[in-house]
Design an enzyme around this catalytic site. Structure first.
Site, PDB file in Angstrom:
ATOM      1  CD  GLN A 208      -2.846   0.973   2.474  1.00 34.23           C
ATOM      2  OE1 GLN A 208      -2.926  -0.081   3.098  1.00 34.23           O
ATOM      3  NE2 GLN A 208      -3.551   2.023   2.806  1.00 34.23           N
TER       4      GLN A 208
ATOM      5  CB  SER B 160       2.904  -4.229   4.092  1.00 34.54           C
ATOM      6  OG  SER B 160       1.732  -4.027   4.859  1.00 34.54           O
ATOM      7  CG  LEU B 161      -1.398  -5.251  -0.400  1.00 30.83           C
ATOM      8  CD1 LEU B 161      -2.627  -6.066  -0.078  1.00 30.83           C
ATOM      9  CD2 LEU B 161      -1.713  -4.005  -1.175  1.00 30.83           C
TER      10      LEU B 161
ATOM     11  NE  ARG C 286      -2.591  -7.308   5.404  1.00 32.87           N
ATOM     12  CZ  ARG C 286      -1.909  -6.229   5.048  1.00 32.87           C
ATOM     13  NH1 ARG C 286      -2.406  -5.433   4.089  1.00 32.87           N
ATOM     14  NH2 ARG C 286      -0.751  -5.932   5.624  1.00 32.87           N
TER      15      ARG C 286
ATOM     16  CG  HIS D 212       2.822  -3.259   9.489  1.00 28.73           C
ATOM     17  ND1 HIS D 212       2.524  -4.587   9.288  1.00 28.73           N
ATOM     18  CD2 HIS D 212       2.664  -2.648   8.288  1.00 28.73           C
ATOM     19  CE1 HIS D 212       2.220  -4.774   8.011  1.00 28.73           C
ATOM     20  NE2 HIS D 212       2.284  -3.616   7.390  1.00 28.73           N
TER      21      HIS D 212
ATOM     22  CD  GLN E  64       1.785  -8.458   6.735  1.00 28.19           C
ATOM     23  OE1 GLN E  64       0.661  -7.993   6.858  1.00 28.19           O
ATOM     24  NE2 GLN E  64       2.332  -8.713   5.568  1.00 28.19           N
TER      25      GLN E  64
END
Length: 306
Positions: A13, A93-94, A118, A202, A251
């Protein structure tokens, strides 16, 4: 160490932009737009072609948009025969969900389902516990942790969120906490730049999302897969038989160990070339600072794939 060993990396993202689907409209992979729309319940064509940059900042929309372009880039790279020497995947991440899909650990329908769930969970958590993020530049992890500890001693809620590479650490926390660190950073020879995101990702402020995600994780199948995926939470490679549901939940509330992940790809796994698949060239910039001797190619447009 074979010079032909390739690793795939997928952005996260923040790489979304208005009109990001336009370059892909005339490719064979554009058919994925209809499939992802069906699985996500979102008009992906509208999102990729006609949605404003401001609206694309919305967490759930940004995530499915970036995932969609990453999957199209992967499909085109596969069609062009560029993936025959791939030995591992990783995503920021994503991007980890795109990596899991590319590795065959998730199929497309399940990948879309998890990205959708998510994004929604993170957006709701951000609305419940408002926070933000900032990039700490010209500071290493030790300096960042010292600033975080100093802020915490003053009663501020702030955490290390991404260890992106030398001189780039991302922090998450409450607005006042990020402002406090911004004021203290120059004393450490650093500077904090605010990131226009929808929440403190996060970090423990995402615990409501971590509580929601398991329900979606129970509905999908994690297959053995074809390739290992280097996990964000610890920078270690895992096959499809690992406990990916637990890794996915961790995560959400743990720092993204991107620098460590790149070292695993280029060191432990022996990748001499990394292919960035998806919008933008953010990861290429980070990787050049982490492993300058490794070849990094960004396949962010169809003409870069051919």
């Amino acid at each position: 160490m074979s010079p032909s060993r390739i690793g795939l990396v997928f952005p996260g993202q923040g790489t979304q932009r208005e009109g990001m689907g336009e370059p892909w409209r005339e490719t064979a992979s554009w058919r994925l737009v209809e499939e992802i729309s069906e699985h996500s319940g979102t008009d992906i064509e509208e999102l990729l072609l006609r949605t404003s940059g401001e609206r694309l900042r919305r967490t759930d929309l940004a995530q499915i948009a970036v995932y969609s372009v990453a999957m199209m880039a992967h499909a085109e790279a596969e069609r062009a025969g560029l993936l025959t020497d791939v030995v591992a995947c990783a995503g920021h991440s994503l991007g980890e969900y795109a990596a899991l899909t590319a590795a065959g650990i998730l199929d497309l329908a399940d990948g879309v389902a998890l990205v959708t769930a998510r994004g929604r969970a993170m957006r709701e958590a951000a609305a419940e516990r408002k926070g933000t993020m900032g990039v700490l530049v010209r500071a290493g992890l030790a300096e960042a942790e010292e600033l975080v500890a100093k802020a915490a001693a003053e009663g501020h809620a702030v955490w290390v969120a991404n260890v992106n590479g030398p001189g780039q650490i991302v922090l998450s926390g409450m607005e006042t906490a990020i402002e406090y660190v911004a004021g203290q950073a120059p004393e450490a020879g650093a500077k904090l730049i605010r990131v226009p995101v929808g929440g403190a990702f996060h970090s423990p402020l995402m615990e409501p999302a971590a509580g929601q995600l398991p329900a979606a994780l129970r509905k999908v199948r994690f297959a053995p897969g074809r390739l290992p995926v280097v996990a964000n939470v610890d920078g270690e490679p895992y096959a499809g038989d690992a406990d990916w549901p637990a890794l996915a939940v961790r995560q959400l509330v743990s720092p993204v160990q991107w620098e460590r992940s790149v070292h695993t790809l280029t060191g432990t796994l022996g990748c001499r070339r990394l292919l960035e698949l998806g919008p933008g060239r953010t990861l290429a910039g980070l990787i050049k600072r982490i492993a300058p001797d490794v070849d990094i190619v960004s396949l962010d447009r169809p003409d870069a794939v051919r």
